[in-house]
Every structure is written in C-alpha cells, then in structure tokens.
Motif scaffolding. Structure first.
Motif: not given
Length: 535
Positions: A472-478, A482-487, A491-498
């Motif tokens: 389960n992906l959410n937008t929390d940092l780290v 879903l969202v990488s360390l720059d906020g 992330t790569a997993r987020g891009y796979a979802l995209m």
C-alpha cells in the motif's frame, strides 16, 4: 564432515525451495486467479514499434533529487517499453548518465548559481537513518562525472524527458543549446540535442517519426517552481518562478499534441496531480510549535504586550481608541500547551499593518525549511535578553520607550514567504492545475488519445493510500513507498505504478490487454530507496 554435509543439504533444500517459488510465480504469471491460462498479449490497434516519450522529470526517471543510471532504467517509459517489446515494440534508447551518483558538472567543475553562488545539480539524496541526507555524507567519494559540456551521449533518444522543463520549454528552439546556458538552456536538454543544438524537444521527437508516444507531467513544472519557492512573488528574487499563464500552456500543449500526432501516431497523455499533496509540502506540519504550559503562557503574554504596544502607538498617532484596540486585537494571539501553529509573514495592508498572522489549518510549510531555526524561534518569537528586559518593564506596569517597544515588535519572527504556501498561493496552484487538466482532457478527447488520470491516483495515495500488488503506497516521506527522498519525484516503485496506469489506459483506449494478459509491472521488482553504495 557431517556438519559440512548438513550445510550442503540445507543449501540444496533452500535452492530447491527458491526454484519452486519461482516456478509457482511463473505459473501465476501465466494463469489467472482461478488457474485458467491468461490470454495472449495483443497490442490492439496500437503500434509500439517506435515509442517516443516526451515530458519532464517523471519521464526521465528523476528520483531522490537526481538522475542516475539506475533511476533511468526504472523510468516509467522504460518500464513501458519493456512491456511493449513483447508485442512489437522496438529498441528504447535513453540519454544515460555516466554514473549512479546523480548530479551534473560542466567543463569538469560544479555548476554554480550565478546570483546566489549555490551549487546546482548536486548528487542524489539517500536515506541516512532518520531522513534524507546528501549522498556524500555516507559515501564521500561519490562525485558526479556526468559533464554536459564534454561527454554527452549520441542520440536520437526515445526518452526525451527533460528534468525541470516547463510546457513551453519543450517547444522552444535553443533550449538545448549550451551557448544559451544558464539563461535559456537546460543541461538535460543540452545532453539530447547533439548536432542540432537549436532543435526543440518537440522537433527531436517528431524527427523520429514515432508510431506511439506518451506526454506526461506537461505543466507540472509550470506550477512546481512557484510552489517549491513558497510562491515567491518578488520579481527581483533569484527564486522568482511564476506560474505559467493558461494561454501559454495551451499554446505549448496544442503544439506538442499536434506535432506528435502529425503522422498518425497514437499515444497516451497523463494529467497533472495536485502537487501540494506531495510530501515536499506535507512533511513539516504547520502546528509543530509544541510548547509546555509555561512557554505557552509566556508567548501569550508576549503577544498581549505586542497588541498593547501597537494600540498605544496608534492612539499617539491620533487613531480613535476603539479603532486602535480593534486593529491591535489581531496580534493578541493565544497559545496553548501542546502543538500550536506557527506565525507567517504576510503583505502589509491597512487591515494588517504589522504584516504577520498565525497560519491556518490548510496552509503549508516546505520540506526545505530550516528546522533548526524553527527550534530557535523562527515562526514565533526570538527572545533576546534585551527583549526580556522590556517585557519585565511591561509586567511591572512601566512604560517602555519607543526604542524598547521597537525591540519587542522586531522580536516577532514570522515564517518567510519562501518557506510557506499561504491559502491564496495554494488556491493559485490549484486553479492553474485545474485549468491545465481541463485543457489536457479536451485535447486528449479531440485526438482520440488515452488519458491517464494521475491526479486521481495521487489523491488516493495521499488520503487512504493506493494498493499495488502486496503493498500500500502513500505519499509519506521515506516510508510511504510512492514519493522519493526529495519529496516531489517518485520512487522506482512509484514509477512502476505510473507505468501500469498508462498501460491500463492504453488497454481501455486501443484494445490492448497488458493487464488481462498479466503484463503489468510488479511492485516487488522495483525498490523504494537506492543504496548509497550504488556505483
């Protein structure tokens, strides 16, 4: 000897179990949940033989505040191209970086901002145990070797994602000409133009005569720079980055779609998420002024003194008592034990002559705000010994001098415009995003293209989280996944979802069956954080 045999037997058993698990997974990939064979993959009416992706950071694979080999390999268009290859898709070339460190140099030297003197295009962020930290803090020898003046790759490139590009940049001649840097050229665009430095990104894409294309985050940077700068409104500020007006955006969007479809190519376009839902804007809460009962009482007393000083000043200037007290009352801010909202600087207007107020619930702080400064009074009051002395005079019933009263008012330290988004600025971002998305939807329908609703996906992820296989992906940092360390970037997993979101939209529009045939990206194949030791 027996121990060695037992170890060997255990390793053999583990190997057999691993092979069995892989076989089970392979069988699952070939069958649906009921065990029935999945249909054969088909492209439907789409032709993926020459796929070209145009966009900005997300298209490039930018993550953790950098672009590097591993992130490019996990860019969402590259993930899609790997699926397209199973049904007639051709080679997908990308302008690969030199290393896995991220960042850029020029002529062997760091890139320096001409006004601020800050280093630009630094190496990527990594997880430091408590949060994001610069790569060099863990891997001191990791320095960027990608020089956009000396060693650019040779194109043409199927991936024309240009980090930092706004909509109109993609149709602008010379955006990739190094002679225009830094005023009107982008280093990532310089890397892809090759022997045609004045060609626009659109022209580079059209020259490849694509059969299929994607346009993604067109318009994202048109609001992002404004948002990450805290809605900086000073045209003389080096951080000034206004929102692109809708007419300019529409011109660029129409040029892009018209150009990409000129030869009959089919494609998919992603709309824009509401960027203020990203962790860059939601990680630092605006009510993190957490105080004990004594401090709360002191702060309340301080602002009662502020209101009194300001009221007396107005009266001395001839303002009627009732009017002076009513105007000053807004500064008598009360604080409670526990979390309190920070103060924010706002424009000085007749209704708010001192130019500060407490933040409202919906207003946001940026991720890059100096949190050490917050702990020292930034966003509330910086109490010096001289200020405390004046407060003592007031508590004793005395009257401070004008100079002493000025010390009290100067101690107020509201958060600067560049570190926060107020409600008006948030509304501007939302309004522009909605206008851009309306244009994107209209032109997508007019050309019969696939529309990918990235806005709804991010909204789901930022509220309840979004399911992706067993995650389960959410937008929390780290730790949100879903969202990488720059906020901001995925992330790569987020891009796979995209990538999967694009593939599903393509299925719906062109009759392909990537989802039904089991040819979507799998979450577990893509990381959320990259190792700092990645070479």
């Amino acid at each position: 000897m027996k121990k060695i045999k037992y170890i060997a037997l255990s390793l053999l058993t583990l190997g057999m179990v691993a092979c069995e698990n892989e076989l089970v997974q392979d069988l699952r990939d070939l069958n649906n949940d009921e065990g029935e064979p999945l249909p054969e993959l088909t492209a439907g009416t789409a032709d993926f033989s020459n796929f070209v992706a145009v966009g900005a950071s997300f298209t490039a694979g930018f993550t953790d505040n950098g672009l590097f080999i591993a992130s490019q390999e996990n860019s969402f268009p590259n993930i899609m191209a790997n699926k397209f290859a199973k049904t007639g898709g051709g080679v997908f070339t990308q302008p690969m970086m030199n290393d896995n460190f991220g960042g850029l140099i020029v002529g062997g030297n760091p890139v320096i901002h001409p006004v601020t003197g800050d280093r630009l295009f630094t190496e990527r962020l990594v997880f430091g145990g408590a949060g994001p930290v610069p790569l060099q803090s863990i891997n001191p020898t990791a320095m960027s070797t990608t020089d956009f003046a000396l060693n650019n790759p040779t194109g043409p490139f199927n991936n024309l994602g240009i980090p930092g590009a706004k909509s109109f940049h993609l149709v602008a001649p010379g955006y990739g000409n190094i002679s225009n840097f830094p005023e009107a050229a982008n280093p990532y665009a310089i890397r892809v133009t090759g022997s045609t430095p004045n060609a626009s990104i659109l022209e580079l894409a059209m020259a490849q005569n694509p059969t299929f294309f994607t346009l993604s985050e067109i318009g994202g940077n048109d609001v992002l720079g404004y948002a990450t700068s805290g809605g900086e409104s000073d045209i003389n500020s080096p951080n000034y980055n206004p929102i692109t007006d809708t007419a300019t955006f529409d011109f660029a969007l129409n040029a892009l779609v018209t150009g990409m479809t000129a030869n009959g190519a089919k494609g998919a376009i992603g709309n824009l998420p509401n960027i203020t839902s990203f962790s860059f804007f939601t990680t630092v809460p605006n009510n993190a002024l957490d105080v004990d009962a004594e401090t709360a009482a002191n702060l309340t007393g301080f602002f009662q003194a502020v209101a009194g000083i300001f009221s007396q000043g107005l009266i001395q200037q001839g303002v009627p008592l009732a009017q002076a007290e009513a105007l000053a009352a807004q500064y008598a801010i009360s604080f409670n034990e526990g979390p309190n909202r920070f103060l924010i600087d706002v424009p000085v207007i007749p209704e708010n002559p001192l130019g500060f107020r407490q933040m409202t619930e919906d207003e946001l702080l940026v991720l890059t705000i100096d949190q050490d400064a917050l702990a020292q009074g930034y966003g509330s009051v910086v109490l010096t010994p001289e200020v405390l002395q004046v407060l003592g005079i007031l508590q004793a019933g005395g009257t401070p001098t004008p100079e002493q009263a000025g010390l009290v008012l100067a101690a107020i330290s509201g958060i600067d415009d560049g570190d926060a988004l107020d409600s008006d600025e948030i509304a501007e971002i939302a309004g522009a995003t909605a206008a851009y998305n309306s244009s994107i939807e209209a032109i997508t329908i007019a050309h019969g293209l696939a529309l990918v609703d990235l806005n709804s996906i991010l909204n789901e992820a930022s509220t309840m989280g979004i399911d992706f296989d067993d995650y389960n992906l959410n937008t929390d940092l780290v730790f949100g996944g879903l969202v990488s360390l720059d906020g901001v970037h995925l992330t790569a997993r987020g891009y796979a979802l995209m990538a999967n979101s694009f593939l599903k939209a393509i299925d719906d529009t062109y009759g392909s069956n990537f989802e039904a045939s089991g040819n979507l990206a799998k979450a577990g194949d893509y990381p959320t954080n990259y190792s700092p030791l990645l070479q």
